[in-house]
Write a protein that holds these residues in place. Sequence first.
Motif, PDB file in Angstrom:
ATOM      1  N   GLN A 101       0.827  -1.209   0.000  1.00 52.51           N
ATOM      2  CA  GLN A 101       0.000   0.000   0.000  1.00 52.51           C
ATOM      3  C   GLN A 101       0.865   1.264   0.000  1.00 52.51           C
ATOM      4  N   ASP A 102       1.892   1.287   0.830  1.00 53.66           N
ATOM      5  CA  ASP A 102       2.751   2.476   0.891  1.00 53.66           C
ATOM      6  C   ASP A 102       3.511   2.670  -0.421  1.00 53.66           C
ATOM      7  N   ALA A 103       4.000   1.569  -0.991  1.00 60.13           N
ATOM      8  CA  ALA A 103       4.734   1.695  -2.260  1.00 60.13           C
ATOM      9  C   ALA A 103       3.823   2.298  -3.330  1.00 60.13           C
ATOM     10  N   ARG A 104       2.571   1.859  -3.335  1.00 58.29           N
ATOM     11  CA  ARG A 104       1.620   2.404  -4.326  1.00 58.29           C
ATOM     12  C   ARG A 104       1.335   3.875  -4.057  1.00 58.29           C
ATOM     13  N   THR A 105       1.163   4.210  -2.796  1.00 55.53           N
ATOM     14  CA  THR A 105       0.899   5.616  -2.446  1.00 55.53           C
ATOM     15  C   THR A 105       2.065   6.491  -2.880  1.00 55.53           C
ATOM     16  N   TYR A 106       3.268   6.050  -2.558  1.00 55.82           N
ATOM     17  CA  TYR A 106       4.451   6.853  -2.918  1.00 55.82           C
ATOM     18  C   TYR A 106       4.540   7.020  -4.433  1.00 55.82           C
ATOM     19  N   ALA A 107       4.292   5.914  -5.157  1.00 61.11           N
ATOM     20  CA  ALA A 107       4.361   5.991  -6.625  1.00 61.11           C
ATOM     21  C   ALA A 107       3.324   6.994  -7.142  1.00 61.11           C
ATOM     22  N   ALA A 108       2.127   6.964  -6.553  1.00 63.86           N
ATOM     23  CA  ALA A 108       1.074   7.886  -6.998  1.00 63.86           C
ATOM     24  C   ALA A 108       1.435   9.338  -6.694  1.00 63.86           C
ATOM     25  N   TRP A 109       2.192   9.543  -5.642  1.00 65.67           N
ATOM     26  CA  TRP A 109       2.616  10.903  -5.295  1.00 65.67           C
ATOM     27  C   TRP A 109       3.779  11.398  -6.163  1.00 65.67           C
ATOM     28  N   GLY A 110       4.443  10.464  -6.863  1.00 65.81           N
ATOM     29  CA  GLY A 110       5.601  10.866  -7.662  1.00 65.81           C
ATOM     30  C   GLY A 110       6.911  10.778  -6.901  1.00 65.81           C
ATOM     31  N   VAL A 111       6.947   9.902  -5.907  1.00 68.41           N
ATOM     32  CA  VAL A 111       8.187   9.717  -5.131  1.00 68.41           C
ATOM     33  C   VAL A 111       9.224   8.957  -5.976  1.00 68.41           C
ATOM     34  N   ASP A 112      10.475   9.409  -5.905  1.00 67.48           N
ATOM     35  CA  ASP A 112      11.562   8.797  -6.676  1.00 67.48           C
ATOM     36  C   ASP A 112      12.555   8.049  -5.802  1.00 67.48           C
ATOM     37  N   TYR A 113      12.422   8.172  -4.479  1.00 70.67           N
ATOM     38  CA  TYR A 113      13.472   7.666  -3.571  1.00 70.67           C
ATOM     39  C   TYR A 113      12.814   7.433  -2.223  1.00 70.67           C
ATOM     40  N   VAL A 114      13.038   6.269  -1.638  1.00 67.42           N
ATOM     41  CA  VAL A 114      12.523   6.020  -0.290  1.00 67.42           C
ATOM     42  C   VAL A 114      13.671   5.534   0.600  1.00 67.42           C
TER      43      VAL A 114
END
Length: 315
Positions: A101-114
């Motif tokens: 769920q978090d990976a999907r949320t980050y991808a939807a936000w446009g995150v490039d680095y975690v």
Amino acid sequence: GWNSWNHFACDVSDKLIRETADAMVASGMRDAGYRYVVIDDCWQVARRADGTIVADSVRFPAGIKPLADYVHGRGLRFGIYTDAGTRTCQGRPGTLGHEVQDARTYAAWGVDYVKEDWCNATGLDAPTQYARFRDALARSGRRIVLSICEWGSNQPWEWAPRIGHLWRTTDDIEDTWPSMLGNLDQSAQHAGVAGPGGWNDPDMLEVGNGGMTADEYRAHFSLWAIMAAPLIAGNDLRTMTAETRGILTNTEVIAVDQDSLGRQGMLIWADGPEKQVWAKPLAGGARAVALFNRSDAPAKIPAWFSRTGLRSDSV
Ligand code: GLA
């Protein structure tokens, strides 16, 4: 890149991140190669009933997506922080059980680095948890860098190269000479596993944070470059002095760090505990050599061509 933790700790906000992205451009850091603007701990406050992670609405009133868009609009990439356990190191919600769920949320936000931390993870197996998050990121539909942050506590040099792009080898750096040296010496022990796509991370830079002298910061930056370490500034880019900017944007030192051969340099000679020669092989057979005096007193440090791996007839 740049990360908020070393200078700002939990005092992060939409305003700070936007101003930092602006300063990254205005200072010449973007042009020098800095790419990622990363919000560390404390941006998150809760989960919704459906489990979706929620950002602090006071500090990030527009939410995270518009902020990522803003950073992208400056020609930069956007990073965020989480923790593999139940809670982050500052007690915010962790990713355990919410990896996909978090990976999907980050991808939807446009995150490039975690950056994924390791607090409140008692009883968990580090390679298993980090691989779980790696797989979730891989299926998120977006290319995202994974920064493993378990402080070298589970021998990450043995497994992290298969899982993340960088992995911490040490405890948290402090803005002091002994702390910087300790992280240098620890990370230096694992030079063999670093290479293109996967790097030992002796922690973020303290350059410009005030606890060391300019000479000490120059040594810190140069040694991180010799170690092919991620160069992640940790100071206030909006107010840094010309001297700090000069250290962080030294293109020759950055070129040593970023050399395409991707080898981590090593200690190749020492005279007692204080006089050292470090060398890093570079593409095309060149060598970067650092003569490093760890003491407070001036010293003469000899460096023989043969010992640095250069032929004596090299120019
Ligand atoms: C740990 C990490 C630090 C930072 C803090 C945030 O200590 O090692 O780099 O992310 O947590 O709480």
